[in-house]
Design an enzyme around this catalytic site. Structure first.
Site, PDB file in Angstrom:
ATOM      1  N   VAL A 183       0.883  -1.156   0.000  1.00 39.58           N
ATOM      2  CA  VAL A 183       0.000   0.000   0.000  1.00 39.58           C
ATOM      3  C   VAL A 183       0.926   1.211   0.000  1.00 39.58           C
ATOM      4  O   VAL A 183       1.937   1.210   0.701  1.00 39.58           O
ATOM      5  CB  VAL A 183      -0.901   0.010   1.252  1.00 39.58           C
ATOM      6  CG1 VAL A 183      -1.767   1.253   1.271  1.00 39.58           C
ATOM      7  CG2 VAL A 183      -1.775  -1.211   1.276  1.00 39.58           C
ATOM      8  N   GLU A 190      -3.527  -1.188  -8.720  1.00 38.04           N
ATOM      9  CA  GLU A 190      -2.575  -1.239  -9.844  1.00 38.04           C
ATOM     10  C   GLU A 190      -1.906  -2.610  -9.838  1.00 38.04           C
ATOM     11  O   GLU A 190      -1.321  -3.014  -8.826  1.00 38.04           O
ATOM     12  CB  GLU A 190      -1.505  -0.149  -9.720  1.00 38.04           C
ATOM     13  CG  GLU A 190      -0.525  -0.188 -10.896  1.00 38.04           C
ATOM     14  CD  GLU A 190       0.616   0.826 -10.783  1.00 38.04           C
ATOM     15  OE1 GLU A 190       0.582   1.853 -11.477  1.00 38.04           O
ATOM     16  OE2 GLU A 190       1.549   0.577  -9.981  1.00 38.04           O
ATOM     17  N   SER A 195      13.627   4.127 -21.145  1.00 38.25           N
ATOM     18  CA  SER A 195      14.641   3.581 -20.225  1.00 38.25           C
ATOM     19  C   SER A 195      14.917   2.102 -20.512  1.00 38.25           C
ATOM     20  O   SER A 195      15.966   1.582 -20.145  1.00 38.25           O
ATOM     21  CB  SER A 195      14.145   3.703 -18.781  1.00 38.25           C
ATOM     22  OG  SER A 195      12.932   2.979 -18.605  1.00 38.25           O
ATOM     23  N   LYS A 227       2.565  12.623  -4.197  1.00 40.10           N
ATOM     24  CA  LYS A 227       1.806  12.541  -5.441  1.00 40.10           C
ATOM     25  C   LYS A 227       0.725  13.625  -5.492  1.00 40.10           C
ATOM     26  O   LYS A 227       0.455  14.174  -6.556  1.00 40.10           O
ATOM     27  CB  LYS A 227       1.187  11.158  -5.602  1.00 40.10           C
ATOM     28  CG  LYS A 227       1.053  10.792  -7.062  1.00 40.10           C
ATOM     29  CD  LYS A 227       1.034   9.320  -7.292  1.00 40.10           C
ATOM     30  CE  LYS A 227       1.271   9.020  -8.748  1.00 40.10           C
ATOM     31  NZ  LYS A 227       1.322   7.617  -9.049  1.00 40.10           N
ATOM     32  N   ASP A 271      -2.541   4.217  -7.889  1.00 45.22           N
ATOM     33  CA  ASP A 271      -1.604   3.168  -7.457  1.00 45.22           C
ATOM     34  C   ASP A 271      -1.427   3.131  -5.943  1.00 45.22           C
ATOM     35  O   ASP A 271      -0.349   2.819  -5.451  1.00 45.22           O
ATOM     36  CB  ASP A 271      -0.254   3.347  -8.160  1.00 45.22           C
ATOM     37  CG  ASP A 271       0.442   4.637  -7.777  1.00 45.22           C
ATOM     38  OD1 ASP A 271      -0.221   5.526  -7.215  1.00 45.22           O
ATOM     39  OD2 ASP A 271       1.656   4.746  -8.025  1.00 45.22           O
TER      40      ASP A 271
HETATM   41  P1  GTP Z   1       3.525   7.263 -11.600  1.00 43.01           P
HETATM   42  O1  GTP Z   1       2.735   8.516 -11.454  1.00 43.01           O
HETATM   43  O2  GTP Z   1       4.983   7.398 -11.252  1.00 43.01           O
HETATM   44  O3  GTP Z   1       2.896   6.119 -10.854  1.00 43.01           O
HETATM   45  O4  GTP Z   1       3.548   6.950 -13.128  1.00 43.01           O
HETATM   46  P2  GTP Z   1       2.339   6.731 -14.124  1.00 43.01           P
HETATM   47  O5  GTP Z   1       1.045   7.039 -13.479  1.00 43.01           O
HETATM   48  O6  GTP Z   1       2.662   7.397 -15.412  1.00 43.01           O
HETATM   49  O7  GTP Z   1       2.361   5.177 -14.280  1.00 43.01           O
HETATM   50  P3  GTP Z   1       3.345   4.210 -15.049  1.00 43.01           P
HETATM   51  O8  GTP Z   1       2.449   3.115 -15.465  1.00 43.01           O
HETATM   52  O9  GTP Z   1       4.159   4.862 -16.109  1.00 43.01           O
HETATM   53  O10 GTP Z   1       4.391   3.719 -13.934  1.00 43.01           O
HETATM   54  C1  GTP Z   1       3.996   3.351 -12.680  1.00 43.01           C
HETATM   55  C2  GTP Z   1       5.038   2.480 -11.986  1.00 43.01           C
HETATM   56  O11 GTP Z   1       5.766   1.643 -12.890  1.00 43.01           O
HETATM   57  C3  GTP Z   1       6.135   3.233 -11.263  1.00 43.01           C
HETATM   58  O12 GTP Z   1       5.716   3.643  -9.986  1.00 43.01           O
HETATM   59  C4  GTP Z   1       7.249   2.170 -11.191  1.00 43.01           C
HETATM   60  O13 GTP Z   1       6.955   1.198 -10.196  1.00 43.01           O
HETATM   61  C5  GTP Z   1       7.109   1.504 -12.518  1.00 43.01           C
HETATM   62  N1  GTP Z   1       7.951   2.132 -13.550  1.00 43.01           N
HETATM   63  C6  GTP Z   1       7.515   2.876 -14.597  1.00 43.01           C
HETATM   64  N2  GTP Z   1       8.545   3.282 -15.369  1.00 43.01           N
HETATM   65  C7  GTP Z   1       9.665   2.786 -14.805  1.00 43.01           C
HETATM   66  C8  GTP Z   1      11.063   2.847 -15.155  1.00 43.01           C
HETATM   67  O14 GTP Z   1      11.495   3.458 -16.143  1.00 43.01           O
HETATM   68  N3  GTP Z   1      11.927   2.186 -14.314  1.00 43.01           N
HETATM   69  C9  GTP Z   1      11.508   1.492 -13.221  1.00 43.01           C
HETATM   70  N4  GTP Z   1      12.434   0.876 -12.474  1.00 43.01           N
HETATM   71  N5  GTP Z   1      10.213   1.408 -12.875  1.00 43.01           N
HETATM   72  C10 GTP Z   1       9.297   2.044 -13.644  1.00 43.01           C
HETATM   73 MG    MG Z   2       3.331   4.656  -9.159  1.00 39.89          MG
END
Ligand code: GTP
Ligand code: MG
Length: 237
Positions: free
Chosen positions: A76, A171, A146, A85, A104
């Site tokens: 959580v 999520e 990345s 956030k 999430d």
């Molecule tokens: P957040 O606001 O950060 O949660 O991103 P978002 O709403 O755009 O969601 P997204 O689906 O892009 O990514 C959510 C989660 O995926 C992150 O909190 C990480 O756990 C993981 N994640 C996404 N991109 C990367 C990355 O480039 N490297 C790593 N290590 N984890 C990633």
């Molecule tokens: Mg996240």
């Protein structure tokens, strides 16, 4: 945790430029108990989704003699993670807004051995009649720059309370062991601020190469697994 400790933690860990005004503090006090209740609902939603995956794993192991799931990790989102956030997304600090805008807070990560099993499990979950898909991001078919790969689903699952059925967002991140290994190393690099810029850029590039190599190996290993399974099927006939 005591509200005073939470505020202290917010002061220590949060961006120091956040203004903890009287209004903010008052709202924290007002919102504290309801927030705890909301967090408990998210924990319940995690249990529901985790159980669904465990049931699928059990069924596959009986039916096909294979366990698609290696591990399930759940979390959580921490209180300061939520605060950060709220700030980053510039959303109102209220329960409704947090629930509406942050997808999430409840996280379930399902780690599989083979990419094929990721899609199989996602499909099985999404066809269940109490699961509603809100958003799907396929970073396996479309990796991030990345090199990050995983299948992300935001789903809504009902939790059954004493007098109420409440839909909650969760999520779900599905990835292979190799993708998980890569993501944890890349995450370390991302948050190590002491590394000199040039070296960090270099390491990030190398990690992107690793991500591509890993994806090839995941695919090859999956193909070998399928060949082995076909052979055992023939022997069984
Ligand atoms: P957040 O606001 O950060 O949660 O991103 P978002 O709403 O755009 O969601 P997204 O689906 O892009 O990514 C959510 C989660 O995926 C992150 O909190 C990480 O756990 C993981 N994640 C996404 N991109 C990367 C990355 O480039 N490297 C790593 N290590 N984890 C990633
Ligand atoms: Mg996240």
């Amino acid at each position: 945790m005591k509200i005073e400790r939470l505020i202290e933690q917010a002061r220590e860990e949060l961006i120091t430029d956040i203004v903890l005004s009287d209004e903010f503090m008052n709202r924290m006090q007002e919102n504290f108990l309801p927030i705890e209740r909301l967090m408990s609902y998210y924990r319940c939603a995690i249990m529901e989704v985790e159980t669904k995956f465990r049931v699928l794993n059990e069924q596959f192991s009986l039916q096909y003699d294979r366990n698609p799931i290696e591990t399930i990790k759940t979390r959580v989102k921490s209180f300061d993670g939520i605060l950060k956030k709220v700030k980053r997304k510039q959303i109102p600090f209220s329960l409704e807004s947090i629930e509406e805008n942050i997808n999430d807070i409840a996280g379930v990560r399902v780690v599989c051995s083979f990419p094929e099993d990721i899609y199989l499990l996602a499909e099985c979950l999404l066809q269940q009649d109490d699961i509603r898909l809100i958003e799907k991001k396929d970073y396996i078919k479309n990796p991030k720059p990345s090199g990050y790969r995983s299948l992300h689903l935001i789903v809504e699952v009902p939790i059954f309370l004493e007098n109420e059925k409440r839909p909650m967002k969760v999520e779900v991140q599905l990835r292979t062991i190799a993708m998980d290994f890569w993501a944890s190393l890349e995450h370390k690099l991302r948050y190590k601020k002491e590394i000199p810029e040039a070296e960090a850029v270099q390491m990030a590039e190398e990690l992107t190469e690793c991500a591509n190599v890993i994806a090839d190996w995941d695919k090859k290993m999956g193909e070998i697994r399928n060949r082995i399974e076909r052979y055992s099927e023939e022997k069984d006939e």
